[in-house]
Design an enzyme around this catalytic site. Sequence first.
Site, PDB file in Angstrom:
ATOM      1  N   CYS A  39       1.013  -1.160  -0.179  1.00 24.11           N
ATOM      2  CA  CYS A  39      -0.047  -0.133  -0.139  1.00 24.11           C
ATOM      3  C   CYS A  39       0.784   1.193   0.239  1.00 24.11           C
ATOM      4  O   CYS A  39       2.224   1.196   0.566  1.00 24.11           O
ATOM      5  CB  CYS A  39      -1.010   0.004   1.202  1.00 24.11           C
ATOM      6  SG  CYS A  39      -2.158   1.362   1.262  1.00 24.11           S
ATOM      7  N   ASP A  69       0.563   3.844   1.619  1.00 24.86           N
ATOM      8  CA  ASP A  69       0.548   4.379   3.073  1.00 24.86           C
ATOM      9  C   ASP A  69       1.952   4.507   3.532  1.00 24.86           C
ATOM     10  O   ASP A  69       2.681   3.810   3.770  1.00 24.86           O
ATOM     11  CB  ASP A  69      -0.195   3.380   3.999  1.00 24.86           C
ATOM     12  CG  ASP A  69      -0.839   4.076   5.504  1.00 24.86           C
ATOM     13  OD1 ASP A  69       0.266   4.497   5.846  1.00 24.86           O
ATOM     14  OD2 ASP A  69      -1.866   4.024   5.689  1.00 24.86           O
ATOM     15  N   ARG A  81       3.009   4.920   6.328  1.00 24.57           N
ATOM     16  CA  ARG A  81       3.494   4.309   7.756  1.00 24.57           C
ATOM     17  C   ARG A  81       4.042   2.720   7.256  1.00 24.57           C
ATOM     18  O   ARG A  81       4.202   1.952   8.320  1.00 24.57           O
ATOM     19  CB  ARG A  81       2.515   4.153   8.459  1.00 24.57           C
ATOM     20  CG  ARG A  81       1.890   5.426   8.952  1.00 24.57           C
ATOM     21  CD  ARG A  81       0.365   5.630   9.435  1.00 24.57           C
ATOM     22  NE  ARG A  81      -0.573   5.145   8.743  1.00 24.57           N
ATOM     23  CZ  ARG A  81      -1.897   4.974   8.924  1.00 24.57           C
ATOM     24  NH1 ARG A  81      -2.238   5.408  10.355  1.00 24.57           N
ATOM     25  NH2 ARG A  81      -2.787   4.756   8.342  1.00 24.57           N
ATOM     26  N   HIS A  88      -2.219  -3.806   4.990  1.00 25.19           N
ATOM     27  CA  HIS A  88      -2.152  -3.624   6.357  1.00 25.19           C
ATOM     28  C   HIS A  88      -3.622  -3.351   7.026  1.00 25.19           C
ATOM     29  O   HIS A  88      -4.572  -2.693   6.322  1.00 25.19           O
ATOM     30  CB  HIS A  88      -1.213  -2.283   6.562  1.00 25.19           C
ATOM     31  CG  HIS A  88      -1.842  -1.183   5.961  1.00 25.19           C
ATOM     32  ND1 HIS A  88      -2.376  -0.162   6.864  1.00 25.19           N
ATOM     33  CD2 HIS A  88      -2.106  -0.708   4.566  1.00 25.19           C
ATOM     34  CE1 HIS A  88      -2.638   0.912   5.995  1.00 25.19           C
ATOM     35  NE2 HIS A  88      -2.511   0.572   4.608  1.00 25.19           N
ATOM     36  N   CYS A 128      -6.331   0.026   6.543  1.00 24.77           N
ATOM     37  CA  CYS A 128      -5.966   0.502   5.544  1.00 24.77           C
ATOM     38  C   CYS A 128      -6.980   1.480   4.992  1.00 24.77           C
ATOM     39  O   CYS A 128      -8.306   1.080   4.815  1.00 24.77           O
ATOM     40  CB  CYS A 128      -5.908  -0.594   4.522  1.00 24.77           C
ATOM     41  SG  CYS A 128      -5.797   0.108   2.810  1.00 24.77           S
TER      42      CYS A 128
HETATM   43 CO    CO Z   1      -3.579   1.425   2.816  1.00 26.48          CO
END
Ligand code: CO
Length: 225
Positions: A69, A71, A73, A125, A128
């Site tokens: 992803c 993302d 993090r 994750h 999400c």
């Molecule tokens: Co995500």
Amino acid sequence: MALTLGLLMVRWFNRRAGVNDEQKRPEGRDLTDLLAHNVRWAEGKRENDPDYFKRLSALQRPEYLWIGCSDSRVPANVITGLEPGEVFVHRNVANLVHRGDINLLSVLEFAVETLEVRHIIVCGHYGCGGVQSAMDGHRHGIIDHWLQPVRDVAESAKDHLEEIADPEDRMNRLCELSIEAQVESLRRTPIIKSAWQRGKEIYIHGWVYGLEDGLLRDLQCDAAP
Ligand code: CO
């Protein structure tokens, strides 16, 4: 000495680019910090191993392709402890494998045919935002089209998901199911099928990452030749 010179050069470049110390955000870091960090990092690498960059620039031979992803993090190298050169990375919102995605397919073909990676890891994750947005019933824009595979997975697992009472647990289960579906999509691509037919040993894995504990979990949904 080299470090000081590097920092001075970064400042000079920044001044030319119109970035100065007064423009720093009070609460955060600005580009000057990133570039200064980079100079220190490169110096540190060279101190430990003078040929580090020379060797890396000549060849990349990663054993892993990571499909994750976007993302911020969930950075592949950081959470797996892999160094530059050790993992080839493709990231998009909600780590999806769209069969007509020329970007992902180009990455996949290059990883399989040229880099000859041995493992492909689809890593999603919990928590999400992409998966949540797919299911919140609101209109977000073009991303709604991108996230359609998540709703497809939710639709086909409707009964199973409805049995999960806690909304957060239900959403996290959907994150897992979506990852498994992406492993399945990858397995069916002509790129993977043809590689397997030619005897290439490539294994596809589905992992999920916990934002709250920093741990990766293997979903045990591997696809193998
Ligand atoms: Co995500």
